[in-house]
Design a protein around this motif. Structure first.
Motif, PDB file in Angstrom:
ATOM      1  N   VAL A 184       0.825  -1.211   0.000  1.00 11.12           N
ATOM      2  CA  VAL A 184       0.000   0.000   0.000  1.00 11.12           C
ATOM      3  C   VAL A 184       0.857   1.258   0.000  1.00 11.12           C
ATOM      4  O   VAL A 184       0.577   2.218  -0.720  1.00 11.12           O
ATOM      5  CB  VAL A 184      -0.944  -0.002   1.216  1.00 11.12           C
ATOM      6  N   VAL A 185       1.920   1.255   0.807  1.00  5.94           N
ATOM      7  CA  VAL A 185       2.784   2.434   0.901  1.00  5.94           C
ATOM      8  C   VAL A 185       3.458   2.728  -0.438  1.00  5.94           C
ATOM      9  O   VAL A 185       3.660   3.894  -0.811  1.00  5.94           O
ATOM     10  CB  VAL A 185       3.846   2.227   2.001  1.00  5.94           C
ATOM     11  N   ASN A 186       3.800   1.685  -1.183  1.00  6.23           N
ATOM     12  CA  ASN A 186       4.534   1.864  -2.434  1.00  6.23           C
ATOM     13  C   ASN A 186       3.650   1.903  -3.672  1.00  6.23           C
ATOM     14  O   ASN A 186       4.146   2.134  -4.779  1.00  6.23           O
ATOM     15  CB  ASN A 186       5.575   0.751  -2.589  1.00  6.23           C
ATOM     16  N   ALA A 187       2.341   1.674  -3.502  1.00  7.06           N
ATOM     17  CA  ALA A 187       1.430   1.712  -4.647  1.00  7.06           C
ATOM     18  C   ALA A 187       1.133   3.159  -5.021  1.00  7.06           C
ATOM     19  O   ALA A 187       0.895   3.998  -4.154  1.00  7.06           O
ATOM     20  CB  ALA A 187       0.138   0.975  -4.316  1.00  7.06           C
ATOM     21  N   ARG A 188       1.137   3.450  -6.281  1.00  8.60           N
ATOM     22  CA  ARG A 188       0.841   4.790  -6.776  1.00  8.60           C
ATOM     23  C   ARG A 188      -0.167   4.679  -7.921  1.00  8.60           C
ATOM     24  O   ARG A 188       0.169   4.240  -9.009  1.00  8.60           O
ATOM     25  CB  ARG A 188       2.123   5.486  -7.277  1.00  8.60           C
ATOM     26  N   PHE A 189      -1.393   5.101  -7.643  1.00  8.59           N
ATOM     27  CA  PHE A 189      -2.441   4.974  -8.655  1.00  8.59           C
ATOM     28  C   PHE A 189      -2.792   6.309  -9.315  1.00  8.59           C
ATOM     29  O   PHE A 189      -3.528   6.355 -10.290  1.00  8.59           O
ATOM     30  CB  PHE A 189      -3.697   4.369  -8.018  1.00  8.59           C
ATOM     31  N   GLY A 190      -2.256   7.395  -8.754  1.00  9.14           N
ATOM     32  CA  GLY A 190      -2.441   8.705  -9.367  1.00  9.14           C
ATOM     33  C   GLY A 190      -3.897   9.057  -9.576  1.00  9.14           C
ATOM     34  O   GLY A 190      -4.753   8.848  -8.716  1.00  9.14           O
ATOM     35  N   ALA A 191      -4.183   9.584 -10.752  1.00  5.33           N
ATOM     36  CA  ALA A 191      -5.536  10.036 -11.067  1.00  5.33           C
ATOM     37  C   ALA A 191      -6.311   8.985 -11.857  1.00  5.33           C
ATOM     38  O   ALA A 191      -7.248   9.310 -12.581  1.00  5.33           O
ATOM     39  CB  ALA A 191      -5.477  11.342 -11.845  1.00  5.33           C
ATOM     40  N   SER A 192      -5.902   7.743 -11.722  1.00  6.00           N
ATOM     41  CA  SER A 192      -6.581   6.673 -12.449  1.00  6.00           C
ATOM     42  C   SER A 192      -8.059   6.609 -12.075  1.00  6.00           C
ATOM     43  O   SER A 192      -8.417   6.743 -10.894  1.00  6.00           O
ATOM     44  CB  SER A 192      -5.932   5.321 -12.126  1.00  6.00           C
ATOM     45  N   PRO A 193      -8.932   6.432 -13.062  1.00  2.37           N
ATOM     46  CA  PRO A 193     -10.366   6.330 -12.743  1.00  2.37           C
ATOM     47  C   PRO A 193     -10.689   5.083 -11.922  1.00  2.37           C
ATOM     48  O   PRO A 193     -11.764   4.975 -11.356  1.00  2.37           O
ATOM     49  CB  PRO A 193     -11.014   6.274 -14.133  1.00  2.37           C
ATOM     50  N   TYR A 194      -9.742   4.170 -11.868  1.00  5.32           N
ATOM     51  CA  TYR A 194      -9.943   2.943 -11.101  1.00  5.32           C
ATOM     52  C   TYR A 194      -9.167   2.961  -9.787  1.00  5.32           C
ATOM     53  O   TYR A 194      -8.957   1.913  -9.168  1.00  5.32           O
ATOM     54  CB  TYR A 194      -9.495   1.730 -11.926  1.00  5.32           C
ATOM     55  N   ALA A 195      -8.725   4.157  -9.365  1.00  2.32           N
ATOM     56  CA  ALA A 195      -7.890   4.278  -8.168  1.00  2.32           C
ATOM     57  C   ALA A 195      -8.556   3.670  -6.936  1.00  2.32           C
ATOM     58  O   ALA A 195      -7.898   3.026  -6.119  1.00  2.32           O
ATOM     59  CB  ALA A 195      -7.549   5.748  -7.919  1.00  2.32           C
TER      60      ALA A 195
END
Length: 231
Positions: A184-195
């Motif tokens: 979780v700490v290293n996940a980066r989903f940004g502005a993904s619509p599926y974030a």
């Protein structure tokens, strides 16, 4: 205060990384061997530091309250897993320590469920909202089961060598929690619509996969002991 907060954050990160890296060793080492015992102790104390430092970070650094409950959830698995070994070694039944830990875990689970319900009533649907329910239910079920089997050992899922299987499932669950935190700490989903869904998957996915691995491990030993008993 900022310096102290940063120090506790560093301690929290180092302890979490230690648990993540060292925790693999007792799973692979010979059960009951010196390496298994020593690395298991390092994992236990590292998880204890993670939980203790989480209290400080939430109280004084303003970290999300949800992270504290996750730390409590993780450490209860670690604590109860080690208690199985200690009671076996000392040849004692459940003690006051076990009941107090289960009671505190029950209280924490009720707190998680209450916070989840509060956010739903406010109309808030976020990842923490969902996770309050997921982890709250899991912790409540686990602590309630422990309380009942402490009172009535015959109600254990594993009537033979219960300590061995509970040690495996609890310590395995604690490691999954440490691995989940790393993901979780290293996940980066940004502005993904599926974030939203990707974040949920990062939180829940390791538990699902890890739970399946633990289940297979338990079945392996159950079958192995059954064969040994028949031969």
């Amino acid at each position: 205060m900022n310096t102290l907060n940063n120090l506790f954050l560093i301690i929290h990160i180092v302890a979490g990384f230690t648990a993540l890296t060292v925790g693999v060793v007792p799973m692979l080492a010979k059960k009951g061997g010196r390496l298994h015992i020593l690395t298991g102790l390092v994992f236990y104390y590292a998880m204890a530091v993670v939980c203790a430092s989480a209290f400080w970070l939430v109280a004084f650094k303003g970290s999300a309250l949800f992270l504290l409950f996750i730390a409590i959830f993780s450490f209860y698995s670690t604590f109860s897993g080690r208690r199985e070994i200690l009671r076996k070694r000392l040849k004692v039944p459940s003690e006051r320590t076990d009941y107090v830990a289960a009671a505190l875990a029950l209280a924490a689970s009720v707190g998680m469920l209450g916070l989840g319900l509060y956010q739903v009533l406010k109309g808030t649907l976020s990842v923490p909202t969902v996770l309050y329910f997921v982890f709250g239910v899991f912790l409540f079920t686990q602590a309630r089961y422990d309380w009942r089997r402490y009172l009535q050992p015959e109600r254990s899922k594993y009537p033979v060598q219960s300590w061995f299987y509970h040690h495996i499932t609890r310590m395995g669950g604690a490691y999954i929690a440490a691995f989940t935190a790393f993901v979780v700490v290293n996940a980066r989903f940004g502005a993904s619509p599926y974030a939203f869904w990707l974040s949920l998957a990062a939180w829940i996915g390791p538990g699902v996969v890890g739970g399946m691995v633990i289940g297979r491990t338990v079945r392996h030993y159950l079958l192995k002991m059954k064969v040994a008993k028949q031969s």
